[in-house]
Design a protein around this motif. Structure first.
Motif, PDB file in Angstrom:
ATOM      1  N   ALA A 144     -17.242 -46.550  18.010  1.00 35.49           N
ATOM      2  CA  ALA A 144     -16.789 -47.839  18.530  1.00 35.49           C
ATOM      3  C   ALA A 144     -16.057 -48.637  17.450  1.00 35.49           C
ATOM      4  CB  ALA A 144     -17.970 -48.633  19.076  1.00 35.49           C
ATOM      5  N   MET A 145     -16.571 -48.591  16.205  1.00 31.91           N
ATOM      6  CA  MET A 145     -15.904 -49.300  15.103  1.00 31.91           C
ATOM      7  C   MET A 145     -14.504 -48.729  14.871  1.00 31.91           C
ATOM      8  SD  MET A 145     -18.621 -50.074  12.086  1.00 31.91           S
ATOM      9  CE  MET A 145     -20.076 -49.112  12.421  1.00 31.91           C
ATOM     10  N   ILE A 146     -14.421 -47.420  14.866  1.00 35.98           N
ATOM     11  CA  ILE A 146     -13.126 -46.774  14.625  1.00 35.98           C
ATOM     12  C   ILE A 146     -12.159 -47.076  15.760  1.00 35.98           C
ATOM     13  CG2 ILE A 146     -11.982 -44.515  14.569  1.00 35.98           C
ATOM     14  CD1 ILE A 146     -13.992 -43.659  12.511  1.00 35.98           C
ATOM     15  N   LEU A 147     -12.617 -46.985  16.996  1.00 35.45           N
ATOM     16  CA  LEU A 147     -11.732 -47.240  18.141  1.00 35.45           C
ATOM     17  C   LEU A 147     -11.162 -48.661  18.126  1.00 35.45           C
ATOM     18  CD1 LEU A 147     -13.523 -45.348  21.053  1.00 35.45           C
ATOM     19  CD2 LEU A 147     -11.359 -44.774  19.932  1.00 35.45           C
ATOM     20  N   SER A 148     -11.904 -49.600  17.538  1.00 34.38           N
ATOM     21  CA  SER A 148     -11.434 -50.983  17.469  1.00 34.38           C
ATOM     22  C   SER A 148     -10.158 -51.127  16.648  1.00 34.38           C
ATOM     23  CB  SER A 148     -12.508 -51.884  16.857  1.00 34.38           C
ATOM     24  OG  SER A 148     -13.656 -51.888  17.663  1.00 34.38           O
ATOM     25  N   TYR A 149      -9.950 -50.225  15.679  1.00 33.05           N
ATOM     26  CA  TYR A 149      -8.803 -50.328  14.771  1.00 33.05           C
ATOM     27  C   TYR A 149      -7.883 -49.115  14.824  1.00 33.05           C
ATOM     28  CZ  TYR A 149     -11.429 -54.260  13.052  1.00 33.05           C
ATOM     29  OH  TYR A 149     -12.100 -55.444  12.975  1.00 33.05           O
ATOM     30  N   ASP A 150      -8.184 -48.159  15.675  1.00 31.73           N
ATOM     31  CA  ASP A 150      -7.424 -46.918  15.796  1.00 31.73           C
ATOM     32  C   ASP A 150      -6.190 -47.162  16.671  1.00 31.73           C
ATOM     33  OD1 ASP A 150      -6.593 -44.295  15.888  1.00 31.73           O
ATOM     34  OD2 ASP A 150      -8.158 -43.659  17.299  1.00 31.73           O
ATOM     35  N   THR A 151      -5.103 -47.597  16.053  1.00 27.23           N
ATOM     36  CA  THR A 151      -3.915 -47.998  16.826  1.00 27.23           C
ATOM     37  C   THR A 151      -3.187 -46.825  17.475  1.00 27.23           C
ATOM     38  OG1 THR A 151      -2.586 -47.993  14.802  1.00 27.23           O
ATOM     39  CG2 THR A 151      -3.529 -50.105  15.496  1.00 27.23           C
ATOM     40  N   ASN A 152      -3.263 -45.634  16.890  1.00 25.00           N
ATOM     41  CA  ASN A 152      -2.579 -44.487  17.491  1.00 25.00           C
ATOM     42  C   ASN A 152      -3.516 -43.648  18.360  1.00 25.00           C
ATOM     43  OD1 ASN A 152      -4.081 -43.139  15.584  1.00 25.00           O
ATOM     44  ND2 ASN A 152      -2.333 -42.315  14.461  1.00 25.00           N
ATOM     45  N   LEU A 153      -4.758 -44.097  18.517  1.00 24.90           N
ATOM     46  CA  LEU A 153      -5.752 -43.490  19.406  1.00 24.90           C
ATOM     47  C   LEU A 153      -6.000 -42.006  19.144  1.00 24.90           C
ATOM     48  CD1 LEU A 153      -4.661 -45.266  22.702  1.00 24.90           C
ATOM     49  CD2 LEU A 153      -6.453 -45.959  21.102  1.00 24.90           C
ATOM     50  N   ASP A 154      -6.028 -41.632  17.850  1.00 22.03           N
ATOM     51  CA  ASP A 154      -6.329 -40.235  17.524  1.00 22.03           C
ATOM     52  C   ASP A 154      -7.809 -40.031  17.182  1.00 22.03           C
ATOM     53  OD1 ASP A 154      -6.440 -41.432  15.032  1.00 22.03           O
ATOM     54  OD2 ASP A 154      -5.030 -40.051  14.078  1.00 22.03           O
ATOM     55  N   GLY A 155      -8.620 -41.092  17.295  1.00 26.48           N
ATOM     56  CA  GLY A 155     -10.053 -40.975  17.075  1.00 26.48           C
ATOM     57  C   GLY A 155     -10.492 -41.061  15.634  1.00 26.48           C
ATOM     58  N   GLN A 156      -9.572 -41.395  14.743  1.00 22.47           N
ATOM     59  CA  GLN A 156      -9.894 -41.528  13.325  1.00 22.47           C
ATOM     60  C   GLN A 156      -8.973 -42.576  12.722  1.00 22.47           C
ATOM     61  OE1 GLN A 156      -9.462 -37.558  11.860  1.00 22.47           O
ATOM     62  NE2 GLN A 156      -7.370 -37.351  12.550  1.00 22.47           N
ATOM     63  N   LEU A 157      -9.313 -43.019  11.513  1.00 18.65           N
ATOM     64  CA  LEU A 157      -8.496 -44.030  10.844  1.00 18.65           C
ATOM     65  C   LEU A 157      -7.679 -43.406   9.730  1.00 18.65           C
ATOM     66  CD1 LEU A 157     -11.036 -46.995  10.406  1.00 18.65           C
ATOM     67  CD2 LEU A 157      -9.379 -46.634  12.250  1.00 18.65           C
TER      68      LEU A 157
END
Length: 156
Positions: free
Chosen positions: A129-142
């Motif tokens: 959930a934390m990662i999805l909040s900032y994952d702008t390209n929606l690849d599941g990682q930062l």
């Protein structure tokens, strides 16, 4: 250096205090500073800065942290952007455990638990959930830019 709460610092202190004697050795403190990019000092320099002590209790640890914040806040503004970028790159490396240039939810969970900032029973779901909040390209990682945006928004 971003500001941590008293509870965050207490949990970090407890994780560093491996033998449970209520003290953190300079070796342990130096390890933490090295891993977080907070210092590149020798143990001798660290001991001199901490006023001749070989270990710190919780109050001294908190005082040391506050002192480090003041030192960083009183620095000149020249090159501040580059310094922030460099600090963020070092922090990113701490979280990017496999060195692939991305922070996965598993890596985030591992580091947060190691630092005592995530309860053991909290699962990978919270980290996703934390990662999805900032994952702008929606690849599941930062990637680094997403991490930088997260850190800048969190610490402002």
């Amino acid at each position: 250096m971003c500001s941590l709460t008293h509870n965050d610092l207490k949990r970090i202190f407890e994780k560093l205090d491996k033998n449970g004697d209520g003290l953190v050795s300079l070796d342990e403190l130096n390890w933490l500073l090295d891993k977080t990019g907070g210092s590149s000092t020798s143990l001798q320099e660290l001991e001199e800065h901490v006023v001749g002590k070989k270990s710190l209790n919780l109050d001294e640890f908190l005082f040391f942290y506050d002192s480090m914040l003041k030192i960083n806040d009183n620095g000149d503004d020249k090159g501040e952007v580059e310094e922030v970028e460099s600090d963020l790159a070092k922090a990113f490396e701490v979280f990017d455990l496999n060195g692939d240039g991305f922070i996965s939810s598993q890596e985030l969970e591992c580091v947060l638990k190691r630092l005592g900032l995530l309860e053991q029973q909290s699962g990978n779901k919270d980290c996703r959930a934390m990662i999805l909040s900032y994952d702008t390209n929606l690849d599941g990682q930062l990637d680094f830019e997403e991490f930088k945006n997260m850190m800048m928004l969190t610490t402002s």
